[in-house]
Scaffold this active site. Structure first.
Site, mmCIF file in Angstrom:
data_model
loop_
_atom_site.group_PDB
_atom_site.id
_atom_site.type_symbol
_atom_site.label_atom_id
_atom_site.label_comp_id
_atom_site.label_asym_id
_atom_site.label_seq_id
_atom_site.Cartn_x
_atom_site.Cartn_y
_atom_site.Cartn_z
ATOM 1 N N ASP A 60 0.828 -1.206 0.000
ATOM 2 C CA ASP A 60 0.000 0.000 0.000
ATOM 3 C C ASP A 60 0.864 1.257 0.000
ATOM 4 O OD1 ASP A 60 -2.754 -0.240 -0.133
ATOM 5 O OD2 ASP A 60 -2.970 -0.750 1.996
ATOM 6 N N GLU A 93 -5.462 4.291 -3.094
ATOM 7 C CA GLU A 93 -6.894 4.539 -2.916
ATOM 8 C C GLU A 93 -7.337 5.727 -3.760
ATOM 9 O OE1 GLU A 93 -7.879 4.974 1.248
ATOM 10 O OE2 GLU A 93 -7.027 3.033 1.764
ATOM 11 N N GLU A 126 -14.017 -2.038 -1.509
ATOM 12 C CA GLU A 126 -14.247 -2.250 -0.075
ATOM 13 C C GLU A 126 -15.634 -1.780 0.333
ATOM 14 O OE1 GLU A 126 -11.006 -1.029 2.433
ATOM 15 O OE2 GLU A 126 -12.173 -1.337 4.275
HETATM 16 O O1 KIV Z 1 -4.846 -1.913 4.210
HETATM 17 C C1 KIV Z 1 -5.531 -2.922 3.991
HETATM 18 O O2 KIV Z 1 -5.472 -3.923 4.714
HETATM 19 C C2 KIV Z 1 -6.438 -2.904 2.850
HETATM 20 C C3 KIV Z 1 -7.408 -4.034 2.744
HETATM 21 C C4 KIV Z 1 -8.527 -3.825 3.683
HETATM 22 C C5 KIV Z 1 -7.871 -4.227 1.361
HETATM 23 O O3 KIV Z 1 -6.400 -2.017 2.071
#
Ligand code: KIV
Length: 273
Positions: free
Chosen positions: A92, A124, A191
């Protein structure tokens, strides 16, 4: 409960995820944040491991995903990537590392790719961040999108409730999914949105749609590992299935250890030199 393990030990790639969608094979994805757990999850056959910024909550004890830093994400992603032989590793992009402008976004993504060994990144947003998505993709870095409930925007929403129940938000979500596909994203996480909408998105794009709280009509599922293993306490949204009660397993084991130390039962003669 049945146990599935793929015989195919080849490394999972973004291309193979696309093939899985085409042949209707569901994609399994879980979060991972450290070497030991990533190694177990990889050997157990998960297709995709996400070094999620949910680490901010489950690893660092914050109430939102906002405080986690790029350095902290890189530290965790490096450990996960070292452990993994088969799964695709996604990292991420944390809050504040890509929303400012596309050059800042690219340098954050490059740091992740250079320093961690992750295979790709996740971001995101839709239209608002499309310039950053395009710039990162043009540098040869695969991007997974994330729409619907976007926890980095919690201060805008004010709640973690289901998103896109209103027609206007649903229409924007469909348009954003198409935009991300056109830009070249290889997959999108959806989500906490209505199942019918998620299925419609999965049918309208050719890239895999991975859901969390988005029903069964999508191409794969993702859960936060601590939640599905029952390590976290007091978090039980409708979409969460708990596959184990690791909190109780650890509590019992540690309780037995403490009792053995206190009583002098541990270590015994065979457990010393
Ligand atoms: O940060 C995370 O764990 C996520 C998942 C909920 C998809 O983005």
């Amino acid at each position: 409960m049945s146990v599935h393990k793929s015989d195919d030990m080849r490394k999972v790639t973004t291309h193979r995820l696309s093939e899985m969608k085409q042949r209707g094979e569901k994609i399994s994805m879980l979060t991972a944040y450290d070497f030991s757990m990533a190694s177990i999850l990889d050997q157990a056959g998960v297709d995709v491991l996400l070094v999620g910024d949910s680490a901010s909550n489950v690893m660092c004890g914050n109430t939102t995903t906002l405080p986690i830093t790029l350095d902290e994400m890189i530290f965790m992603a490096k450990s996960v990537a070292k452990a993994v032989k088969r799964a695709l590793v996604v990292c991420d992009m944390p809050f504040g590392t890509y929303q400012g402008n596309s050059l800042e976004a690219l340098s954050s993504a490059i740091r992740i790719m250079k320093e961690t060994g992750a295979d790709c990144i996740k971001m995101e947003g839709g239209e608002e961040i499309i310039e950053s998505v395009q710039r990162i993709l043009s540098a040869g870095i695969p991007v997974m999108g994330h729409l619907g409930l976007m926890p980095q925007s919690i201060n805008k929403y004010g709640t973690y409730a289901v998103r896109a129940k209103e027609e206007s938000e649903a229409q924007k979500l469909i348009a954003d999914a198409k935009l991300l596909e056109e830009a070249g994203c290889f997959a999108i996480v959806l989500e906490k949105i209505p199942a019918a909408l998620a299925q419609k998105v999965a049918e309208s794009v050719n890239i895999p749609i991975i859901g969390i709280g988005a029903g069964g009509g999508v191409d794969g599922q993702v859960l936060v590992m601590h939640d599905m293993l029952g390590i976290t306490q007091g978090f039980s949204p409708r979409f969460l299935r708990r596959y184990a009660d690791v909190f109780s397993v650890i509590t019992e084991a540690v309780g037995n250890y403490v009792a053995d130390v206190k009583s002098g039962d541990f270590p015994n003669e065979k457990e010393q030199y």
